[in-house]
Design a protein around this motif. Sequence first.
Motif, short mmCIF file in Angstrom:
data_model
loop_
_atom_site.label_atom_id
_atom_site.label_comp_id
_atom_site.label_asym_id
_atom_site.label_seq_id
_atom_site.Cartn_x
_atom_site.Cartn_y
_atom_site.Cartn_z
N ILE A 131 14.35 7.11 -5.36
CA ILE A 131 13.88 8.08 -4.37
C ILE A 131 12.69 7.50 -3.60
N ALA A 132 11.76 6.89 -4.34
CA ALA A 132 10.60 6.28 -3.68
C ALA A 132 11.05 5.19 -2.72
N ALA A 164 0.84 -1.21 0.00
CA ALA A 164 0.00 0.00 0.00
C ALA A 164 0.88 1.25 0.00
N LYS A 165 1.92 1.20 0.80
CA LYS A 165 2.82 2.34 0.89
C LYS A 165 3.59 2.53 -0.41
N ALA A 166 4.05 1.43 -0.99
CA ALA A 166 4.78 1.50 -2.27
C ALA A 166 3.90 2.12 -3.35
N LEU A 197 5.08 6.99 -11.17
CA LEU A 197 5.48 5.73 -11.82
C LEU A 197 4.62 4.54 -11.40
N ILE A 198 3.40 4.79 -11.02
CA ILE A 198 2.56 3.69 -10.57
C ILE A 198 2.36 2.66 -11.70
N LEU A 255 4.77 5.44 -5.39
CA LEU A 255 4.93 5.38 -6.85
C LEU A 255 3.99 6.36 -7.54
N ILE A 256 2.83 6.58 -6.95
CA ILE A 256 1.93 7.61 -7.49
C ILE A 256 2.62 8.97 -7.35
#
Length: 240
Positions: A147-148, A115-117, A126-127, A121-122
């Motif tokens: 960075i994410a 969920a956090k990833a 880059l989702i 990414l949003i």
Amino acid sequence: MIHINNLQKKFGNVHVLRGISCDIQEQEVISIIGPSGSGKSTFLRCINALEDITSGEIIINNFKVHDYKTNLNKLRETVGMVFQRFNLFPHMSVLDNLILAPMDVKNISKTDAIAKAEKLLIKVGLIDKIDTYPSQLSGGQQQRVAIARALMMDPKVMLFDEPTSALDPELVGEVLEVMKSLAIEGMTMIVVTHEMGFAREMSNRIIFIDQGIIQEQGSPEQIFKNPQVERTKLFLSKVL
Ligand code: ADP
Ligand code: MG
């Protein structure tokens, strides 16, 4: 938030950092500029305990970085780092790159980590790449994933070591945009950069390092418009 006192670092008999002292407040954005070989990367690596130090003291968020009693995993949760080369795990998908450390080090459940990833990414735009592999991404995209990935640990401070230097020029902007949005959200950031536009626009303070010492520091206005030290003037005359 960060207190550095008379930091010295030698590699053998090469004296790379020769007494660096500075304090960095929460939410400050610091740009570090200076010639190649002046000790900028070594400085960041000392802050993150990737290098041991010869003498002096670094305290981050009450952690004495080079105290043998300090739990380095805890420290590295506090300090995120992004390198010039993106350093993603090539055999892992973007998602797996992001969730590995939080699950491993912080014992976050897989569901929560995913969920956090997705949220991060949003944030870095880059989702849609969540299931791809690093080799399928451009350098700019890989750096945004890096960075994410660093943000997955909820760091209190982010260190960037020339995050755009390895990128094709047309990909620099997208990475700087992500960094700008982080700065605007109030992240404490130390950025080694040759991007003078970023340094001027985004930093609260610019630190000019040459020959292993802080030669001069001040607001972007002071450093770019009215540098006091000859070395700073000379350096800026070459890069601006
Ligand atoms: P910068 O990032 O400003 O270009 P560095 O911190 O990478 O500078 O390097 C500063 C100096 O320290 C250079 O002379 C470099 O050769 C030396 N140095 C850096 N890392 C090591 C190392 N692991 N062993 C020996 N010398 C090193
Ligand atoms: Mg460097």
